[in-house]
Design a protein around this motif. Structure first.
Motif, PDB file in Angstrom:
ATOM      1  N   SER A 199       0.830  -1.212   0.000  1.00  0.00           N
ATOM      2  CA  SER A 199       0.000   0.000   0.000  1.00  0.00           C
ATOM      3  C   SER A 199       0.863   1.259   0.000  1.00  0.00           C
ATOM      4  N   MET A 200       2.048   1.180   0.699  1.00  0.00           N
ATOM      5  CA  MET A 200       2.957   2.333   0.698  1.00  0.00           C
ATOM      6  C   MET A 200       3.502   2.595  -0.704  1.00  0.00           C
ATOM      7  N   ILE A 201       3.870   1.500  -1.393  1.00  0.00           N
ATOM      8  CA  ILE A 201       4.385   1.632  -2.765  1.00  0.00           C
ATOM      9  C   ILE A 201       3.299   2.216  -3.670  1.00  0.00           C
ATOM     10  N   ASN A 202       2.055   1.670  -3.522  1.00  0.00           N
ATOM     11  CA  ASN A 202       0.935   2.164  -4.329  1.00  0.00           C
ATOM     12  C   ASN A 202       0.691   3.648  -4.079  1.00  0.00           C
ATOM     13  N   THR A 203       0.756   4.021  -2.793  1.00  0.00           N
ATOM     14  CA  THR A 203       0.535   5.427  -2.439  1.00  0.00           C
ATOM     15  C   THR A 203       1.583   6.308  -3.099  1.00  0.00           C
ATOM     16  N   ALA A 204       2.860   5.869  -3.038  1.00  0.00           N
ATOM     17  CA  ALA A 204       3.953   6.643  -3.645  1.00  0.00           C
ATOM     18  C   ALA A 204       3.768   6.764  -5.150  1.00  0.00           C
ATOM     19  N   VAL A 205       3.403   5.639  -5.787  1.00  0.00           N
ATOM     20  CA  VAL A 205       3.202   5.635  -7.240  1.00  0.00           C
ATOM     21  C   VAL A 205       2.035   6.544  -7.609  1.00  0.00           C
ATOM     22  N   ASN A 206       0.927   6.403  -6.836  1.00  0.00           N
ATOM     23  CA  ASN A 206      -0.245   7.229  -7.116  1.00  0.00           C
ATOM     24  C   ASN A 206       0.050   8.706  -6.944  1.00  0.00           C
ATOM     25  N   LYS A 207       0.805   9.023  -5.906  1.00  0.00           N
ATOM     26  CA  LYS A 207       1.135  10.420  -5.645  1.00  0.00           C
ATOM     27  C   LYS A 207       1.966  10.976  -6.789  1.00  0.00           C
ATOM     28  N   ARG A 208       2.914  10.154  -7.261  1.00  0.00           N
ATOM     29  CA  ARG A 208       3.779  10.585  -8.372  1.00  0.00           C
ATOM     30  C   ARG A 208       2.965  10.799  -9.640  1.00  0.00           C
ATOM     31  N   ALA A 209       1.993   9.895  -9.867  1.00  0.00           N
ATOM     32  CA  ALA A 209       1.212   9.961 -11.095  1.00  0.00           C
ATOM     33  C   ALA A 209       0.088  10.979 -10.999  1.00  0.00           C
ATOM     34  N   GLY A 210      -0.107  11.529  -9.818  1.00  0.00           N
ATOM     35  CA  GLY A 210      -1.184  12.499  -9.662  1.00  0.00           C
ATOM     36  C   GLY A 210      -2.496  11.855  -9.299  1.00  0.00           C
ATOM     37  N   ASN A 211      -2.492  10.562  -8.898  1.00  0.00           N
ATOM     38  CA  ASN A 211      -3.742   9.878  -8.576  1.00  0.00           C
ATOM     39  C   ASN A 211      -4.100   9.986  -7.104  1.00  0.00           C
ATOM     40  N   GLY A 212      -3.110  10.274  -6.263  1.00  0.00           N
ATOM     41  CA  GLY A 212      -3.397  10.428  -4.845  1.00  0.00           C
ATOM     42  C   GLY A 212      -3.402  11.892  -4.481  1.00  0.00           C
ATOM     43  N   ASP A 213      -3.398  12.168  -3.188  1.00  0.00           N
ATOM     44  CA  ASP A 213      -3.371  13.553  -2.759  1.00  0.00           C
ATOM     45  C   ASP A 213      -1.947  14.079  -2.865  1.00  0.00           C
ATOM     46  N   ILE A 214      -1.713  14.973  -3.806  1.00  0.00           N
ATOM     47  CA  ILE A 214      -0.377  15.538  -3.968  1.00  0.00           C
ATOM     48  C   ILE A 214      -0.181  16.613  -2.903  1.00  0.00           C
ATOM     49  N   GLN A 215       0.955  16.553  -2.248  1.00  0.00           N
ATOM     50  CA  GLN A 215       1.343  17.636  -1.344  1.00  0.00           C
ATOM     51  C   GLN A 215       2.257  18.564  -2.131  1.00  0.00           C
ATOM     52  N   TRP A 216       1.855  19.818  -2.246  1.00  0.00           N
ATOM     53  CA  TRP A 216       2.627  20.755  -3.054  1.00  0.00           C
ATOM     54  C   TRP A 216       3.568  21.569  -2.169  1.00  0.00           C
ATOM     55  N   CYS A 217       4.762  21.830  -2.691  1.00  0.00           N
ATOM     56  CA  CYS A 217       5.688  22.687  -1.951  1.00  0.00           C
ATOM     57  C   CYS A 217       6.278  23.739  -2.886  1.00  0.00           C
ATOM     58  N   PHE A 218       6.731  24.821  -2.281  1.00  0.00           N
ATOM     59  CA  PHE A 218       7.299  25.935  -3.035  1.00  0.00           C
ATOM     60  C   PHE A 218       8.648  25.529  -3.632  1.00  0.00           C
ATOM     61  N   SER A 219       8.903  25.967  -4.860  1.00  0.00           N
ATOM     62  CA  SER A 219      10.184  25.681  -5.498  1.00  0.00           C
ATOM     63  C   SER A 219      10.962  26.957  -5.787  1.00  0.00           C
ATOM     64  N   GLN A 220      10.313  27.904  -6.491  1.00  0.00           N
ATOM     65  CA  GLN A 220      11.002  29.130  -6.901  1.00  0.00           C
ATOM     66  C   GLN A 220      10.003  30.250  -7.149  1.00  0.00           C
ATOM     67  N   VAL A 221      10.485  31.483  -7.147  1.00  0.00           N
ATOM     68  CA  VAL A 221       9.693  32.610  -7.644  1.00  0.00           C
ATOM     69  C   VAL A 221      10.614  33.505  -8.456  1.00  0.00           C
ATOM     70  N   LYS A 222      10.112  33.951  -9.605  1.00  0.00           N
ATOM     71  CA  LYS A 222      10.873  34.837 -10.479  1.00  0.00           C
ATOM     72  C   LYS A 222      10.092  36.139 -10.649  1.00  0.00           C
ATOM     73  N   GLY A 223      10.790  37.261 -10.704  1.00  0.00           N
ATOM     74  CA  GLY A 223      10.115  38.536 -10.932  1.00  0.00           C
ATOM     75  C   GLY A 223      10.441  39.554  -9.862  1.00  0.00           C
ATOM     76  N   THR A 224      10.055  40.795 -10.142  1.00  0.00           N
ATOM     77  CA  THR A 224      10.368  41.898  -9.227  1.00  0.00           C
ATOM     78  C   THR A 224       9.387  41.928  -8.062  1.00  0.00           C
ATOM     79  N   LEU A 225       9.740  42.639  -7.014  1.00  0.00           N
ATOM     80  CA  LEU A 225       8.837  42.803  -5.883  1.00  0.00           C
ATOM     81  C   LEU A 225       7.656  43.675  -6.286  1.00  0.00           C
TER      82      LEU A 225
END
Length: 469
Positions: free
Chosen positions: A18-44
């Motif tokens: 089930s852990m493997i399935n959860t990881a695969v589903n999350k990667r494929a977008g089938n489970g609940d994706i947890q989103w995190c910040f990566s970058q921001v570009k542009g002026t203030l």
């Protein structure tokens, strides 16, 4: 009877599975994706000028490049950082690759009209050689750009000096063999084709055909078909202009080619309908093959019904089986085999239904929100106000409201789901519908073609988010 050790082993195997399935589903977008910040570009935000506002965002076909266009007519291309791409876990980080002025402001003297330099759309062509090609358009003119790298230069010409000045033939006494020397990497953007003078009204869409030889451009009343090698003529394939303009009841709002069938295209209208056309049936596609329309619920009928039912964007899925349409309050998923009603409907900001009167007065009701598919077609993303954007998971039917804000601008910071409350009592993490900032709107979003990396344009800033693995 099973021994306790066997039961425990089976239980641990089940858990592992089930852990493997959860990881695969999350990667494929089938489970609940947890989103995190990566970058921001542009002026203030204090330094924002009208020209800096981002007007379109587009990943190329492998997701290694990301292009943005702005109201100042500039195109900025970002390249995936090689280290972030190959690191484990992968990171979605991009660096500026090339910046160039695509369009300049013009003046139409015949109609006494100013033509803005604002980039309405960017579309990448599939890569065939080391160079990259993209189409960009403002209201009237489409340009094909070639973006190429140069890290070598030729020295020792016979007929000219190193600085480019032509040598006097009388001074040339010996034959030199030119040599190739390494130089600092230079990225050049050069216009290869200019497709102009074919649209009377403002261009709202361009779409490259799957044959990679032709593309379409659409304005309010017509859709033209172009060949990428021919700039002085195009074929008008859809024309909804009535003989008497007073009889005009709808305009074209978006158009797109099918991702695999080069003869099929769809276009949406301000009446809330989507028409599918097959170019094999007739050269002029005024007679559609299919009409996708949801019957209106008479109980919801109001003064604003026609305005909010206008479709601002339509996108065919990567598989070509489905399409999504975005109207003011919702995103709908359509099956190309079923015209009568959408198979899924996701409310984006239903809490604004009671605010339509004030949104009409401040013109926000006419905002044109775009929408996009995930690479696996299992999720949909679109924007809202207050720098909120929405992600809908088609498998679990769960949805997320996330915010593109600089106060979380630390890599790997998890995004907290946001909630909007409409009642009197407000919980700790909720924001009241009366406190939403309607000047901060996310109209343009893009999803990486094969990974859970998304680009979100918030006024003059480009935010990049990725899934938390």
């Amino acid at each position: 009877m099973k021994s306790p050790s066997n039961i425990m082993r089976q239980s641990s195997l089940t858990k592992l599975g089930s852990m493997i399935n959860t990881a695969v589903n999350k990667r494929a977008g089938n489970g609940d994706i947890q989103w995190c910040f990566s970058q921001v570009k542009g002026t203030l935000e204090d330094d924002v000028t009208e020209a800096d506002i981002i007007s379109c965002v587009e990943f190329n076909h492998d997701g290694d490049l990301l292009a943005t266009g702005d109201k100042g007519g500039r195109v900025v291309i970002f390249q995936r950082d090689p280290i972030s791409k190959n690191s484990i876990p992968r990171r979605g980080e991009y660096n500026v690759y090339s910046t160039f002025q695509s369009h300049e402001p013009e003046f139409d003297y015949l109609k006494s009209l100013e033509i803005e330099e604002k980039i309405n759309k960017i579309r990448w062509l599939k890569r065939k050689n080391p160079a990259h090609f993209l189409l960009s358009t403002n209201d009237k003119t489409i340009k094909l750009w070639k973006v190429s790298e140069r890290d070598k230069r030729v020295e020792g010409y016979n007929t000219k000096e190193e600085n480019g000045t032509i040598r006097d033939p009388a001074c040339i006494t010996a034959l030199r063999v030119p040599t190739i020397k390494p130089m600092e990497l230079m990225v050049e953007a050069s216009p290869r084709r200019i497709f102009a003078n074919a649209h009377t009204y403002h261009i709202n869409s361009i779409s490259v055909n799957s044959d990679q030889e032709t593309y379409l451009s659409a304005d309010d009343l017509r859709i033209n078909l172009w060949h990428l090698e021919i700039t002085d003529q195009s074929f008008n394939i859809v024309d909804i202009k009535p003989t008497n303009m007073e009889e005009l009841t709808e305009v074209i709002t978006a158009a797109e080619f099918h991702p695999a069938e080069c003869n099929v295209l769809v276009y949406s209208s301000s009446k809330g309908t989507i028409r599918l056309c097959d170019m094999r049936s007739a050269a002029l596609c005024d007679q559609h093959s299919k009409l996708f329309e949801e019957p209106e619920d008479p109980t919801n009928r109001s003064f604003f019904s026609e305005i909010i039912s206008s479709i601002s964007d339509v996108k065919l899925s990567n598989s070509g089986r489905y399409m999504i349409s975005r109207d003011y309050l919702s995103v709908k998923v359509w099956d190309l085999q079923m015209e009568t009603k959408p198979i899924e409907c996701y409310p984006v900001h239903e809490y604004l239904r009671s605010k339509l009167c004030s949104l009409y007065e401040n013109d926000c009701i006419f905002d044109k929100f775009e929408c996009c598919w995930s690479g696996t077609d299992s999720a949909i993303m679109t924007g809202s106000y207050n720098n909120f954007f929405r992600v809908f998971d088609r498998t679990t039917k769960r949805d997320l409201t996330l915010e593109a804000a600089r106060d979380i601008a630390k890599p790997k910071t998890l995004l907290k789901p946001r909630k909007v409350c409409t009642g009197g009592k407000r919980k700790k993490d909720e924001i009241s519908v009366d406190c939403l900032d309607f000047n901060k709107k996310i109209l343009h979003t893009a999803w990486h073609p094969s990974e859970n990396v998304v680009a979100v344009a918030a006024t003059n800033n480009l935010f990049l988010f990725q899934d938390k693995l």
